[in-house]
Scaffold this motif. Structure first.
Motif, PDB file in Angstrom:
ATOM      1  N   CYS A 108      25.229  22.348  81.308  1.00  0.00           N
ATOM      2  CA  CYS A 108      25.381  23.728  80.843  1.00  0.00           C
ATOM      3  C   CYS A 108      24.066  24.262  80.297  1.00  0.00           C
ATOM      4  CB  CYS A 108      26.469  23.800  79.776  1.00  0.00           C
ATOM      5  SG  CYS A 108      28.122  23.382  80.381  1.00  0.00           S
ATOM      6  N   GLU A 109      23.326  23.419  79.578  1.00  0.00           N
ATOM      7  CA  GLU A 109      22.047  23.855  79.015  1.00  0.00           C
ATOM      8  C   GLU A 109      21.059  24.216  80.115  1.00  0.00           C
ATOM      9  OE1 GLU A 109      20.902  20.600  76.585  1.00  0.00           O
ATOM     10  OE2 GLU A 109      22.555  20.868  75.151  1.00  0.00           O
ATOM     11  N   VAL A 110      20.995  23.406  81.145  1.00  0.00           N
ATOM     12  CA  VAL A 110      20.079  23.669  82.256  1.00  0.00           C
ATOM     13  C   VAL A 110      20.524  24.917  83.017  1.00  0.00           C
ATOM     14  CG1 VAL A 110      19.365  22.802  84.511  1.00  0.00           C
ATOM     15  CG2 VAL A 110      19.203  21.331  82.510  1.00  0.00           C
ATOM     16  N   ALA A 111      21.837  25.051  83.235  1.00  0.00           N
ATOM     17  CA  ALA A 111      22.350  26.203  83.975  1.00  0.00           C
ATOM     18  C   ALA A 111      22.029  27.512  83.273  1.00  0.00           C
ATOM     19  CB  ALA A 111      23.858  26.076  84.168  1.00  0.00           C
ATOM     20  N   ALA A 112      21.945  27.485  81.944  1.00  0.00           N
ATOM     21  CA  ALA A 112      21.694  28.693  81.166  1.00  0.00           C
ATOM     22  C   ALA A 112      20.240  28.822  80.717  1.00  0.00           C
ATOM     23  CB  ALA A 112      22.599  28.711  79.936  1.00  0.00           C
ATOM     24  N   ALA A 113      19.391  27.883  81.116  1.00  0.00           N
ATOM     25  CA  ALA A 113      18.011  27.858  80.623  1.00  0.00           C
ATOM     26  C   ALA A 113      17.242  29.106  81.031  1.00  0.00           C
ATOM     27  CB  ALA A 113      17.290  26.614  81.143  1.00  0.00           C
ATOM     28  N   GLN A 114      16.400  29.568  80.138  1.00  0.00           N
ATOM     29  CA  GLN A 114      15.622  30.781  80.399  1.00  0.00           C
ATOM     30  C   GLN A 114      14.718  30.611  81.618  1.00  0.00           C
ATOM     31  OE1 GLN A 114      13.461  32.120  76.975  1.00  0.00           O
ATOM     32  NE2 GLN A 114      12.603  33.927  77.994  1.00  0.00           N
ATOM     33  N   GLU A 115      14.255  29.391  81.858  1.00  0.00           N
ATOM     34  CA  GLU A 115      13.328  29.133  82.957  1.00  0.00           C
ATOM     35  C   GLU A 115      13.997  29.141  84.321  1.00  0.00           C
ATOM     36  OE1 GLU A 115      13.824  27.365  80.274  1.00  0.00           O
ATOM     37  OE2 GLU A 115      11.982  26.480  79.448  1.00  0.00           O
ATOM     38  N   VAL A 116      15.327  29.244  84.366  1.00  0.00           N
ATOM     39  CA  VAL A 116      16.082  29.192  85.621  1.00  0.00           C
ATOM     40  C   VAL A 116      16.541  30.594  86.006  1.00  0.00           C
ATOM     41  CG1 VAL A 116      18.199  28.344  86.724  1.00  0.00           C
ATOM     42  CG2 VAL A 116      16.820  26.806  85.307  1.00  0.00           C
ATOM     43  N   ASP A 117      16.269  30.982  87.251  1.00  0.00           N
ATOM     44  CA  ASP A 117      16.701  32.287  87.764  1.00  0.00           C
ATOM     45  C   ASP A 117      17.982  32.185  88.581  1.00  0.00           C
ATOM     46  OD1 ASP A 117      14.292  33.580  86.821  1.00  0.00           O
ATOM     47  OD2 ASP A 117      13.259  32.652  88.514  1.00  0.00           O
ATOM     48  N   VAL A 118      18.069  31.142  89.401  1.00  0.00           N
ATOM     49  CA  VAL A 118      19.160  30.991  90.365  1.00  0.00           C
ATOM     50  C   VAL A 118      19.825  29.634  90.148  1.00  0.00           C
ATOM     51  CG1 VAL A 118      19.782  30.890  92.812  1.00  0.00           C
ATOM     52  CG2 VAL A 118      17.894  32.375  92.053  1.00  0.00           C
TER      53      VAL A 118
END
Length: 396
Positions: free
Chosen positions: A88-98
């Protein structure tokens, strides 16, 4: 053009592998930021060594430890995280667009919802997010301002055939009369109920057209997969059960159709290759080369269509029943089916008993109200699984 950062959740599964294949063809447009797996460490390690993401998430703690040890020598820049919360943290990370949400089953619900709530572009291959928690997921998407792009070949085909801003209502939405999802019929399309009752897991997983994981392959063989897709289409496109239809199309060339009130029917055609919908969603609204060979209609010659047989494929009928009932029914059916399919793959029940388990659980719990939060949905999912496990045990 700046590169878009992509997280591939479920990167070692068939959808994840196909996604990475498409991404590898466009290094100037995309950067792989995160990859995840449950326990397929060898495959995940190879992907990390090739794509060098910032994060690799493993939900199995023992496997995470082994991955850290390996990557320390081969890809030291990759940070290994563990557990469902890390997804969940990775899915919502600011560095992730898609976010490619490709974790199979209920296990992918929380991370897909986290991505939606964070306003990501979510490439939704995890149909269970909508089947289990349609209103909760869509509410999170609206609140976060997420863009949801369907990856199932059927829903992606429908998306391509719908007019712009179909979801805004008004005359364009009213112009759609029916959405038709095509189904291959799976490996048992011409089998009798008696033959299917004796089917082995290997036979059920031998899909004639598609290369898929074992769970979804069994769902295709029972046509439960098509039933779950009907429920997903209801939430994705905002259409009632009466405006949804399934047609068996064994060649898997027409992936779905949209019928309009003026008599027009638009269809999306393509090879049975998941890189087509993946490439479409990654590039949207542009078109990308996906590595898929173009169709040759003269080579195809003929295409065939037939109505589904609900007597031989009762799981499809149960999904229709759950869709019409609404409330808890879709979530309950999905949970029961996951338990029943796993029991079949383990040799504990026969193929036709999958429908028996599903029917029993749906009858007992399907009348309840839908969960209004993720916690409520997961509690309902747990209850349905417990009841399904009891039903499986009673058949042994």
């Amino acid at each position: 053009m700046s590169r878009r950062s992509v997280a591939v959740l479920g990167s070692t599964g068939s959808i994840g592998v196909s996604t990475l294949d498409v991404l590898s063809r466009h290094p100037e447009r995309f950067a792989v930021r995160a990859l995840s797996a449950h326990s397929r460490i060898d495959s995940l390690a190879q992907q990390c060594e090739q794509f060098r993401p910032r994060w690799a998430v493993v939900t199995d703690p023992l496997a995470a430890s082994a991955l850290r040890e390996r990557l320390a020598a081969t890809a030291p820049g990759v940070t290994v995280l563990e557990g469902a919360n890390a997804l969940c943290e990775v899915a919502a990370a600011q560095e992730v667009d898609v976010v490619m949400a490709a974790i199979v089953g209920a296990a992918g619900l929380r991370s897909a919802t986290a991505a939606a709530r964070a306003g990501k572009t979510v490439l939704l291959a995890n149909k269970e997010a909508l089947v289990m928690a349609g209103e909760v997921f869509l509410s999170a998407s609206r609140e976060g301002g997420a863009t949801i792009l369907p990856i199932d070949s059927e829903h992606n085909a429908v998306f391509q055939c719908l007019p712009p801003f179909w979801h805004a209502g008004g005359s364009q939405a009213a112009a759609v009369e029916r959405i038709v999802l095509t189904a291959s019929g799976g490996p048992f399309r011409q089998w009798s109920r008696e033959q299917m009752a004796r089917a082995t897991p290997e036979q059920a997983c031998a899909h004639p057209n598609w290369s898929m994981g074992r769970k979804i392959s069994v769902d295709s063989a029972s046509m439960m997969n098509k039933g779950l897709e009907l429920i997903e289409a209801h939430y994705l496109f905002g259409v009632p059960a009466a405006a949804l239809e399934v047609v068996v199309h064994p060649e898997s060339i027409i992936h779905s159709m949209v019928q309009y009130v003026d008599g027009s029917t638009l269809a999306q055609l393509g090879q049975p290759d998941m890189r087509t919908p993946i490439g479409h969603a990654l590039g949207y609204p542009d078109r990308l080369h996906s590595g898929v060979r173009a169709l040759s209609l003269p080579e195809l010659g003929r295409l065939h269509f037939e109505a589904p047989d609900l007597l031989r494929f009762p799981c499809l009928g149960l999904a229709l029943q759950a869709l019409e009932a609404g409330g808890a029914a879709p979530c309950v059916l999905n949970a029961a089916n996951e338990v029943a399919v796993e029991a079949f793959l383990q040799g504990r029940i026969g193929f036709m008993q999958i429908a028996d388990v599903n029917s029993h659980v749906l009858e007992r719990l399907g009348h309840e109200g839908a969960g209004e939060s993720l916690e409520a949905v997961e509690a309902l999912d747990d209850r349905a699984r417990t009841l399904a496990l009891t039903a499986v045990a009673s058949t042994e």
